[in-house]
Scaffold this motif. Structure first.
Motif, PDB file in Angstrom:
ATOM      1  N   THR A  17       0.748  -1.117  -0.034  1.00  0.00           N
ATOM      2  CA  THR A  17       0.043   0.071  -0.064  1.00  0.00           C
ATOM      3  C   THR A  17       0.907   1.109  -0.091  1.00  0.00           C
ATOM      4  O   THR A  17       1.630   1.571   0.911  1.00  0.00           O
ATOM      5  CB  THR A  17      -0.944   0.047   1.183  1.00  0.00           C
ATOM      6  OG1 THR A  17      -1.408  -1.151   1.193  1.00  0.00           O
ATOM      7  CG2 THR A  17      -1.957   1.041   1.100  1.00  0.00           C
ATOM      8  N   PRO A  18       0.647   2.203  -1.196  1.00  0.00           N
ATOM      9  CA  PRO A  18       1.766   2.946  -1.286  1.00  0.00           C
ATOM     10  C   PRO A  18       1.074   4.059  -0.403  1.00  0.00           C
ATOM     11  O   PRO A  18      -0.018   4.436   0.119  1.00  0.00           O
ATOM     12  CB  PRO A  18       1.684   3.678  -2.629  1.00  0.00           C
ATOM     13  CG  PRO A  18       0.420   3.096  -3.197  1.00  0.00           C
ATOM     14  CD  PRO A  18      -0.040   1.840  -2.321  1.00  0.00           C
ATOM     15  N   ALA A  19       2.126   5.015   0.275  1.00  0.00           N
ATOM     16  CA  ALA A  19       1.942   6.206   1.080  1.00  0.00           C
ATOM     17  C   ALA A  19       1.039   7.269   0.372  1.00  0.00           C
ATOM     18  O   ALA A  19       1.348   7.600  -0.829  1.00  0.00           O
ATOM     19  CB  ALA A  19       3.131   6.875   1.440  1.00  0.00           C
ATOM     20  N   ALA A  20       0.110   7.632   0.815  1.00  0.00           N
ATOM     21  CA  ALA A  20      -1.099   8.477   0.180  1.00  0.00           C
ATOM     22  C   ALA A  20      -0.198   9.823  -0.346  1.00  0.00           C
ATOM     23  O   ALA A  20       0.400  10.489   0.487  1.00  0.00           O
ATOM     24  CB  ALA A  20      -2.146   9.014   0.958  1.00  0.00           C
ATOM     25  N   GLY A  21      -0.296  10.084  -1.556  1.00  0.00           N
ATOM     26  CA  GLY A  21       0.263  11.098  -2.250  1.00  0.00           C
ATOM     27  C   GLY A  21       1.798  11.231  -2.468  1.00  0.00           C
ATOM     28  O   GLY A  21       2.596  12.054  -3.076  1.00  0.00           O
ATOM     29  N   LEU A  22       2.470  10.254  -1.768  1.00  0.00           N
ATOM     30  CA  LEU A  22       4.080  10.277  -1.855  1.00  0.00           C
ATOM     31  C   LEU A  22       4.582   9.102  -2.910  1.00  0.00           C
ATOM     32  O   LEU A  22       5.702   9.414  -3.415  1.00  0.00           O
ATOM     33  CB  LEU A  22       4.546   9.887  -0.443  1.00  0.00           C
ATOM     34  CG  LEU A  22       4.312  11.058   0.479  1.00  0.00           C
ATOM     35  CD1 LEU A  22       4.758  10.548   1.705  1.00  0.00           C
ATOM     36  CD2 LEU A  22       4.658  12.364   0.261  1.00  0.00           C
ATOM     37  N   GLU A  23       3.739   8.168  -3.104  1.00  0.00           N
ATOM     38  CA  GLU A  23       4.022   6.755  -4.080  1.00  0.00           C
ATOM     39  C   GLU A  23       2.995   6.569  -4.724  1.00  0.00           C
ATOM     40  O   GLU A  23       1.912   6.908  -4.579  1.00  0.00           O
ATOM     41  CB  GLU A  23       4.463   5.844  -3.028  1.00  0.00           C
ATOM     42  CG  GLU A  23       5.447   5.941  -2.191  1.00  0.00           C
ATOM     43  CD  GLU A  23       5.871   4.617  -1.165  1.00  0.00           C
ATOM     44  OE1 GLU A  23       6.706   3.819  -1.498  1.00  0.00           O
ATOM     45  OE2 GLU A  23       4.819   4.168  -0.520  1.00  0.00           O
ATOM     46  N   GLU A  24       3.476   6.017  -5.783  1.00  0.00           N
ATOM     47  CA  GLU A  24       2.414   5.267  -6.650  1.00  0.00           C
ATOM     48  C   GLU A  24       2.328   3.897  -6.630  1.00  0.00           C
ATOM     49  O   GLU A  24       3.053   3.283  -5.936  1.00  0.00           O
ATOM     50  CB  GLU A  24       2.633   5.400  -8.242  1.00  0.00           C
ATOM     51  CG  GLU A  24       2.872   6.981  -8.756  1.00  0.00           C
ATOM     52  CD  GLU A  24       3.145   7.249 -10.141  1.00  0.00           C
ATOM     53  OE1 GLU A  24       3.115   6.204 -10.928  1.00  0.00           O
ATOM     54  OE2 GLU A  24       3.706   8.392 -10.400  1.00  0.00           O
ATOM     55  N   ARG A  25       0.896   3.255  -6.914  1.00  0.00           N
ATOM     56  CA  ARG A  25       0.899   1.798  -6.909  1.00  0.00           C
ATOM     57  C   ARG A  25       2.133   0.958  -7.417  1.00  0.00           C
ATOM     58  O   ARG A  25       2.509   1.573  -8.516  1.00  0.00           O
ATOM     59  CB  ARG A  25      -0.367   1.115  -7.353  1.00  0.00           C
ATOM     60  CG  ARG A  25      -1.366   2.132  -6.358  1.00  0.00           C
ATOM     61  CD  ARG A  25      -2.375   1.197  -6.126  1.00  0.00           C
ATOM     62  NE  ARG A  25      -2.494  -0.209  -5.800  1.00  0.00           N
ATOM     63  CZ  ARG A  25      -2.350  -0.848  -4.601  1.00  0.00           C
ATOM     64  NH1 ARG A  25      -2.132   0.108  -3.410  1.00  0.00           N
ATOM     65  NH2 ARG A  25      -2.333  -2.031  -4.369  1.00  0.00           N
TER      66      ARG A  25
END
Length: 170
Positions: free
Chosen positions: A101-109
């Motif tokens: 699960t990527p960090a919201a707004g920091l990483e993409e799937r």
């Protein structure tokens, strides 16, 4: 030996938790895991238990924490990831990647093509077992060292207070 068994149980239970809970597979959880493992490793060093085999029981968990922290974008990343995860089975690596699960707004799937390239690389290497979950009921054998007694049996005297009169010396 007891410490090794305990760390195997902790490591196996935590790894199973990661594999079964999608919300546990994130970069921040990888950081937490790695910090906690480093605390255990530091304690093992402080107590002089590096040679006990207990550290090796933490290795799957170390690799899972590193897997959660590494960059997962290019084909080179996939190769590095495969060389990093030598103790984890290919199924465990893919399961963690799919649950990541990527960090919201920091990483993409994670791109499905990246996961496919990891699967292909691991199939080519042909390593690891096909086991997904860790069997936490596994028990390591207990090794008790034998030390010969300096006392000969013919020198042995049984005290009368033990009430073992039925024992007869041959």
């Amino acid at each position: 030996q007891a410490l090794r068994q305990l760390l195997f149980l902790i490591s196996g239970t935590t790894l199973n938790y990661l594999l079964l809970r999608k919300d546990a597979c994130s970069w921040s959880r990888g950081i937490q895991l790695r910090y906690n493992i480093s605390q255990l490793e530091q304690w093992l060093r402080a107590e002089g238990l590096q040679q006990s085999g207990a550290r090796e029981e933490l290795e799957p968990l170390v690799q899972a924490a590193q897997l959660l922290q590494v960059k997962k974008v290019t084909g080179e990343d996939a190769g590095a990831l495969c060389s990093l995860c030598t103790v984890l089975s290919p199924q465990q690596v893919v399961k963690i990647l799919r649950a990541y699960t990527p960090a919201a707004g920091l990483e993409e799937r994670i791109n499905p093509s990246f996961i496919s390239s990891v699967e292909q690389l691991q199939d080519q290497q042909g390593e690891g077992s096909s086991q997904l979950l860790v069997d936490t009921s596994h028990l390591f054998p207990v090794h008790l060292p034998f030390t010969a007694s300096p006392l000969h049996l013919d020198e042995l005297r049984i005290p009368d207070t033990l009430n073992l009169a039925f024992l007869v010396r041959l």
